[in-house]
Design an enzyme around this catalytic site. Structure first.
Site, PDB file in Angstrom:
ATOM      1  N   ASP A 194     -10.491  42.404 -14.045  1.00 47.11           N
ATOM      2  CA  ASP A 194     -10.348  43.833 -14.311  1.00 47.11           C
ATOM      3  C   ASP A 194      -9.223  44.398 -13.449  1.00 47.11           C
ATOM      4  O   ASP A 194      -8.338  45.123 -13.923  1.00 47.11           O
ATOM      5  CB  ASP A 194     -11.684  44.517 -13.988  1.00 47.11           C
ATOM      6  CG  ASP A 194     -11.728  45.957 -14.456  1.00 47.11           C
ATOM      7  OD1 ASP A 194     -10.887  46.338 -15.295  1.00 47.11           O
ATOM      8  OD2 ASP A 194     -12.596  46.702 -13.979  1.00 47.11           O
ATOM      9  N   ASP A 241      -6.949  37.843  -2.928  1.00 45.34           N
ATOM     10  CA  ASP A 241      -6.123  38.789  -2.161  1.00 45.34           C
ATOM     11  C   ASP A 241      -4.686  38.277  -2.048  1.00 45.34           C
ATOM     12  O   ASP A 241      -3.718  39.025  -2.234  1.00 45.34           O
ATOM     13  CB  ASP A 241      -6.733  39.093  -0.784  1.00 45.34           C
ATOM     14  CG  ASP A 241      -7.329  37.872  -0.102  1.00 45.34           C
ATOM     15  OD1 ASP A 241      -7.530  36.848  -0.777  1.00 45.34           O
ATOM     16  OD2 ASP A 241      -7.600  37.925   1.111  1.00 45.34           O
ATOM     17  N   LYS A 244     -12.379  33.665  -4.876  1.00 45.96           N
ATOM     18  CA  LYS A 244     -12.623  33.959  -3.457  1.00 45.96           C
ATOM     19  C   LYS A 244     -13.664  32.954  -2.964  1.00 45.96           C
ATOM     20  O   LYS A 244     -14.677  33.320  -2.354  1.00 45.96           O
ATOM     21  CB  LYS A 244     -13.107  35.416  -3.326  1.00 45.96           C
ATOM     22  CG  LYS A 244     -13.145  35.957  -1.921  1.00 45.96           C
ATOM     23  CD  LYS A 244     -11.795  36.381  -1.382  1.00 45.96           C
ATOM     24  CE  LYS A 244     -11.889  36.775   0.079  1.00 45.96           C
ATOM     25  NZ  LYS A 244     -10.589  37.092   0.689  1.00 45.96           N
ATOM     26  N   TYR A 277     -20.139  42.363 -13.124  1.00 49.66           N
ATOM     27  CA  TYR A 277     -20.287  43.281 -14.252  1.00 49.66           C
ATOM     28  C   TYR A 277     -21.579  43.086 -15.019  1.00 49.66           C
ATOM     29  O   TYR A 277     -21.809  43.745 -16.017  1.00 49.66           O
ATOM     30  CB  TYR A 277     -19.104  43.118 -15.226  1.00 49.66           C
ATOM     31  CG  TYR A 277     -17.901  43.894 -14.806  1.00 49.66           C
ATOM     32  CD1 TYR A 277     -17.258  43.590 -13.619  1.00 49.66           C
ATOM     33  CD2 TYR A 277     -17.407  44.931 -15.584  1.00 49.66           C
ATOM     34  CE1 TYR A 277     -16.148  44.300 -13.213  1.00 49.66           C
ATOM     35  CE2 TYR A 277     -16.294  45.640 -15.185  1.00 49.66           C
ATOM     36  CZ  TYR A 277     -15.669  45.317 -14.011  1.00 49.66           C
ATOM     37  OH  TYR A 277     -14.568  46.022 -13.620  1.00 49.66           O
TER      38      TYR A 277
END
Ligand code: NAI
Length: 331
Positions: A228, A204, A171, A124
């Site tokens: 988000d 995930d 991740k 972002y």
């Protein structure tokens, strides 16, 4: 003692749900000294800016604000008021408690978890450029200071609220440097909180686990983009944005808000559901150390819903004002 809070009613349904909050908190004897200031599409015509400096200064000075939803004017050149507030006031932590409410039909019962999202960096940062036509680069910025600060916020929140576990969502198996840094900072901070279990989950897998069994999570902390996405996923676990509170918090200032938009389709019709902003005001009361009145207001909201009094978006027939008075009657 009265605490000063800047009230920014916002656009669309904002004024109506803000009135509802003021009515309930005043009836509860919450001791809030409201200072109303404006921001949003309306102030563009009156002040030439969607976030007038006077509003920003009032929030900075009071340290606490409650904000209704704000319409982002269509067209180029209008930065979101929410993003401007976050940047100007360094509101680095987005807090979204996700809790099941009575009579709000969802796939899981008794969900009770808290999403903590880093608000200032990651993908972002908005640093992107076209390398050659057809190839763009978008940079994910991660800094040790921001990662450490958000992880410490999550553990401090867990400690203060008596929560048992904090999970870092990442991740790092693919983004070994960026998310690896986040994970390193998480474990460094965790070492200072031996009484709180620290775990981590790849983003995930975390999504799948949240949908299948959200009860295995307590506080979850993550960088901006994952936050988000997961914060809305988690809102969906308890009935959506209409019932989910939120806050953007920095070291000196905290802004509490509903996470839904200004709902122009129902503005001015006395149909808006004030639950999300009411729940945000409960978070605000806790932030101000007013836990007793926060418990009372939350109890009244839960009893109102248990008694089957719901606004139209939740399948009921109550208007905004009828629902508000029902909450007041149950305080
Ligand atoms: P929205 O959240 O305003 O509305 C989506 C749907 O949900 C509409 O059907 C609306 O009637 C309903 N809804 C939303 N809140 C409700 C409530 N409290 N009670 C009953 N029904 C409710 O999203 P939309 O239409 O995409 O955005 C409208 C405006 O709001 C846009 O200008 C957008 O930029 C702004 N917005 C502002 C936000 C904020 O200030 N935090 C967040 C999201 C959107």
């Amino acid at each position: 003692m009265s605490d000063k809070v800047v009230l920014i009613p916002g656009d669309g349904i904002g004024p109506s749900i803000s009135d509802s909050v003021v009515r309930v908190l005043d009836a509860a004897g919450a001791g809030i000294d409201w200072e109303t200031r404006h921001a949003g599409a309306e102030t563009l015509s009156s002040h030439g800016d969607t976030l007038p400096e006077a509003t920003l200064e009032a929030v900075r000075s009071a340290g606490v604000a409650l904000k209704g939803p704000i319409t982002t004017p269509v067209g180029k050149g209008f930065a979101s008021v929410n993003v401007r507030l976050r940047k100007a006031l360094d509101l680095y932590a987005n807090l979204r408690p996700v809790e099941s409410l009575p009579n709000v039909k969802t796939c899981h019962n008794d969900v009770d978890l808290v999403v903590v999202r880093e608000n200032t960096e990651g993908l972002y940062s908005g640093i992107e450029h076209e390398v050659i036509p057809g190839v763009v680069e978008s940079l994910k910025i991660m800094t040790r200071s921001a990662c450490t600060r958000i992880c410490r916020f999550a553990f401090e929140y867990a400690k203060r609220r008596g929560r048992a576990k904090v999970t870092a969502v990442h991740k790092a198996n693919i983004m070994k440097l960026a998310d690896g840094l986040f994970l390193d900072c998480f474990h460094e901070v965790a070492a200072d909180y031996p009484g709180i279990e620290a775990t981590d989950s790849i983003v995930d897998a975390a999504c799948m686990r949240l949908v299948m069994n959200p009860h295995q999570f307590d506080v979850v902390v993550m960088e901006n983009l994952y936050g988000d996405i997961l914060s809305d996923l988690c809102a969906g676990l308890v009935g959506g944005l209409g019932v989910t509170p939120g806050a953007n918090i920095g070291d000196r200032v905290a802004v509490f808000e509903a996470v839904h938009g200004s709902a122009p389709d129902i503005a001015g019709k006395n149909l808006a559901n004030p639950t999300a902003l009411l729940c945000s005001s409960v978070l605000m009361l806790r932030h101000l150390g007013k836990d007793e009145v926060a418990d009372r207001v939350m109890g009244a909201i839960r009893r109102t819903l248990s008694d089957g009094i719901r606004t139209r978006d939740l399948g009921g027939t109550a208007s905004t004002s009828e629902y508000t008075e029902a909450v007041v009657a149950r305080l």
